[in-house]
Design a protein around this motif. Structure first.
Motif, mmCIF file in Angstrom:
data_model
loop_
_atom_site.group_PDB
_atom_site.id
_atom_site.type_symbol
_atom_site.label_atom_id
_atom_site.label_comp_id
_atom_site.label_asym_id
_atom_site.label_seq_id
_atom_site.Cartn_x
_atom_site.Cartn_y
_atom_site.Cartn_z
ATOM 1 N N ILE A 173 24.520 123.686 127.820
ATOM 2 C CA ILE A 173 23.953 125.037 127.688
ATOM 3 C C ILE A 173 24.618 125.985 128.676
ATOM 4 O O ILE A 173 24.968 127.125 128.350
ATOM 5 C CB ILE A 173 22.425 125.016 127.930
ATOM 6 C CG1 ILE A 173 21.721 124.208 126.842
ATOM 7 C CG2 ILE A 173 21.869 126.433 127.991
ATOM 8 C CD1 ILE A 173 21.768 124.776 125.457
ATOM 9 N N LYS A 174 24.828 125.511 129.886
ATOM 10 C CA LYS A 174 25.437 126.334 130.934
ATOM 11 C C LYS A 174 26.837 126.815 130.527
ATOM 12 O O LYS A 174 27.237 127.938 130.834
ATOM 13 C CB LYS A 174 25.518 125.521 132.230
ATOM 14 C CG LYS A 174 25.922 126.312 133.467
ATOM 15 C CD LYS A 174 26.149 125.385 134.661
ATOM 16 C CE LYS A 174 24.895 124.670 135.075
ATOM 17 N NZ LYS A 174 23.906 125.550 135.733
ATOM 18 N N GLU A 198 12.997 122.863 131.915
ATOM 19 C CA GLU A 198 14.399 122.867 132.355
ATOM 20 C C GLU A 198 15.308 123.477 131.294
ATOM 21 O O GLU A 198 16.216 124.250 131.601
ATOM 22 C CB GLU A 198 14.856 121.432 132.638
ATOM 23 C CG GLU A 198 14.230 120.778 133.846
ATOM 24 C CD GLU A 198 14.680 119.340 133.972
ATOM 25 O OE1 GLU A 198 15.430 119.038 134.920
ATOM 26 O OE2 GLU A 198 14.295 118.512 133.125
ATOM 27 N N MET A 199 15.069 123.150 130.046
ATOM 28 C CA MET A 199 15.900 123.649 128.958
ATOM 29 C C MET A 199 15.737 125.154 128.784
ATOM 30 O O MET A 199 16.722 125.895 128.674
ATOM 31 C CB MET A 199 15.544 122.924 127.660
ATOM 32 C CG MET A 199 16.353 123.382 126.463
ATOM 33 S SD MET A 199 18.113 122.993 126.605
ATOM 34 C CE MET A 199 18.176 121.478 125.688
ATOM 35 N N ILE A 203 18.570 128.144 129.228
ATOM 36 C CA ILE A 203 18.857 129.090 128.139
ATOM 37 C C ILE A 203 18.657 130.523 128.612
ATOM 38 O O ILE A 203 19.438 131.420 128.275
ATOM 39 C CB ILE A 203 17.971 128.789 126.910
ATOM 40 C CG1 ILE A 203 18.385 127.460 126.271
ATOM 41 C CG2 ILE A 203 18.057 129.917 125.886
ATOM 42 C CD1 ILE A 203 17.484 127.000 125.142
ATOM 43 N N GLU A 204 17.610 130.745 129.411
ATOM 44 C CA GLU A 204 17.350 132.087 129.939
ATOM 45 C C GLU A 204 18.523 132.598 130.777
ATOM 46 O O GLU A 204 18.852 133.787 130.747
ATOM 47 C CB GLU A 204 16.070 132.084 130.792
ATOM 48 C CG GLU A 204 14.789 132.037 129.985
ATOM 49 C CD GLU A 204 13.553 132.006 130.881
ATOM 50 O OE1 GLU A 204 12.537 132.599 130.502
ATOM 51 O OE2 GLU A 204 13.614 131.382 131.962
ATOM 52 N N GLN A 205 19.159 131.697 131.517
ATOM 53 C CA GLN A 205 20.270 132.089 132.393
ATOM 54 C C GLN A 205 21.606 132.189 131.657
ATOM 55 O O GLN A 205 22.567 132.760 132.174
ATOM 56 C CB GLN A 205 20.404 131.064 133.525
ATOM 57 C CG GLN A 205 19.204 131.011 134.464
ATOM 58 C CD GLN A 205 19.315 129.885 135.475
ATOM 59 O OE1 GLN A 205 20.291 129.812 136.229
ATOM 60 N NE2 GLN A 205 18.333 128.985 135.491
ATOM 61 N N SER A 206 21.664 131.649 130.444
ATOM 62 C CA SER A 206 22.917 131.633 129.688
ATOM 63 C C SER A 206 23.293 133.034 129.180
ATOM 64 O O SER A 206 22.433 133.825 128.799
ATOM 65 C CB SER A 206 22.787 130.683 128.486
ATOM 66 O OG SER A 206 23.913 130.783 127.647
ATOM 67 N N GLY A 240 11.167 131.809 126.204
ATOM 68 C CA GLY A 240 11.022 132.463 127.507
ATOM 69 C C GLY A 240 11.443 133.913 127.444
ATOM 70 O O GLY A 240 10.940 134.691 126.613
ATOM 71 N N ASP A 241 12.387 134.321 128.312
ATOM 72 C CA ASP A 241 12.840 135.713 128.369
ATOM 73 C C ASP A 241 13.929 136.024 127.347
ATOM 74 O O ASP A 241 14.392 137.160 127.258
ATOM 75 C CB ASP A 241 13.380 136.032 129.774
ATOM 76 C CG ASP A 241 12.285 136.014 130.827
ATOM 77 O OD1 ASP A 241 11.109 136.230 130.462
ATOM 78 O OD2 ASP A 241 12.600 135.760 132.006
ATOM 79 N N ARG A 242 14.364 135.034 126.604
ATOM 80 C CA ARG A 242 15.413 135.245 125.606
ATOM 81 C C ARG A 242 14.815 135.386 124.212
ATOM 82 O O ARG A 242 13.662 135.037 123.967
ATOM 83 C CB ARG A 242 16.408 134.076 125.610
ATOM 84 C CG ARG A 242 17.248 133.931 126.863
ATOM 85 C CD ARG A 242 18.189 135.111 127.075
ATOM 86 N NE ARG A 242 19.080 135.342 125.945
ATOM 87 C CZ ARG A 242 20.256 134.731 125.756
ATOM 88 N NH1 ARG A 242 20.670 133.812 126.617
ATOM 89 N NH2 ARG A 242 21.000 135.030 124.708
ATOM 90 N N ASN A 243 15.625 135.906 123.288
ATOM 91 C CA ASN A 243 15.256 136.000 121.880
ATOM 92 C C ASN A 243 16.451 135.601 121.031
ATOM 93 O O ASN A 243 17.589 135.590 121.510
ATOM 94 C CB ASN A 243 14.839 137.435 121.507
ATOM 95 C CG ASN A 243 13.471 137.805 122.046
ATOM 96 O OD1 ASN A 243 12.509 137.059 121.887
ATOM 97 N ND2 ASN A 243 13.380 138.954 122.697
#
Length: 314
Positions: A173-174, A198-199, A203-206, A240-243
């Protein structure tokens, strides 16, 4: 250098998607859910205390360069007259390589070298996990197989105990240029990968775009009456914070007689593309005729999907 694509999912939908993607110059990593609790996969899981390997077997077949022969071998199921009744060769091989190497990730890697995979296959977790479903009426059901078999509407899913995500999955993912959520059972194949802290955090940081290949047919209990926007909204609620940034949806013709057959025999209906509601979710909607009929079974045209995915990476 090839673009790095991470596909998240499990089951038949994911394997169909990978069959097309492996034809393109891409660096593919498939992250596979391991929560299947039914049939012989569940028996092996309980007997050997290993993650469910059924979906992993399907993905290995789809990414193999010698696919037709490998599929016959790994999908071979022993007959009732045998003490191996119902077990598939691929599942037994995965259980054996796990015991030999010490963990399922190394076992997959070892078997992958023999099969000459055109990509990497990574389990979501090494843990033996139990998927839990809360139904709309508040009833709690344990086990992926039991959730799927129950035709009541699913409200949400979670794990009985928080699993530890494999470092290989998090690293993929990173490094990803594109994260794809494959078609497949929404609550029991796709979302099980998105209910690990963790996943979701990774993903949020990607910086990678998130693409969803929407199902063509609804599924009783899981996505009954769902349109494209309902699938996207459900996935977003677990991200989370992503869509979801991009969604691929079918607008192709399906013979009404085949639709009627699906409705009567499987209680499944075509997923409607509700254009306006989907657009309001700030998602790029890509529509095409993705229909591929094989022996009266509705499937996605794997090459067309792969072409659209590859085009979005150029």
């Amino acid at each position: 250098m090839y673009k790095k694509v991470v596909i998240i999912g499990g089951g038949t939908g994911m394997s169909i998607l990978l069959r097309g993607l492996k034809q393109f110059p891409l660096d593919i990593t498939a992250i596979v859910s391991v929560c299947d609790s039914g049939r012989t996969t569940g028996k092996l899981r309980d007997e050997f205390n290993i993650p469910a390997v059924g979906d992993i077997r399907k993905v290995l077949i789809s990414l193999s360069e010698t696919e037709p022969l490998v599929e016959k071998l790994l999908s071979y199921q022993f007959e009732e007259s045998s003490s191996l009744n119902g077990h598939k060769v691929g599942n037994i091989l995965l259980a054996a390589t796990k015991n030999i190497t010490g963990n399922i990730s190394d076992g997959i890697e070892a078997l992958g070298k023999v099969l000459k995979l055109k990509g990497k296959v990574v389990p979501l977790t090494e843990d033996v996990v139990t998927l839990v479903g809360e139904m709309e009426d508040g009833i709690i059901i344990e086990g992926e197989h039991n959730i799927t078999a129950d035709k009541r509407a699913v409200k949400k899913v979670y794990y009985k105990e928080e699993p530890e995500v494999t470092k290989e999955a998090l690293q993929a993912i990173k490094e990803a240029d594109l994260i794809i959520l494959s078609m497949g059972s929404l609550y029991t194949s796709i979302i099980p990968n998105l209910i690990c802290n963790e996943m979701v955090s990774e993903i949020e940081q990607s910086k990678a775009k998130i693409m969803y290949v929407c199902n063509m047919m609804t599924q009783p209990g899981e996505t009954e009456n769902y349109k494209v926007s309902d699938h996207v909204k459900t996935i977003n609620s677990y991200l989370g914070d992503r869509n979801v940034d991009i969604v691929l949806a079918n607008n192709g013709y399906i013979n009404p007689k085949l639709i009627e057959k699906y409705s009567i025999e499987e209680q499944k209906d075509p997923v409607i593309v509700d254009f306006e509601k989907t657009k309001k979710l700030n998602v790029k909607l890509i529509q095409d005729n993705f229909v591929d009929i094989v022996d009266d079974v509705i499937r996605h045209n794997t090459i067309k999907i792969a072409f659209h995915i590859f085009s979005n990476l150029l």
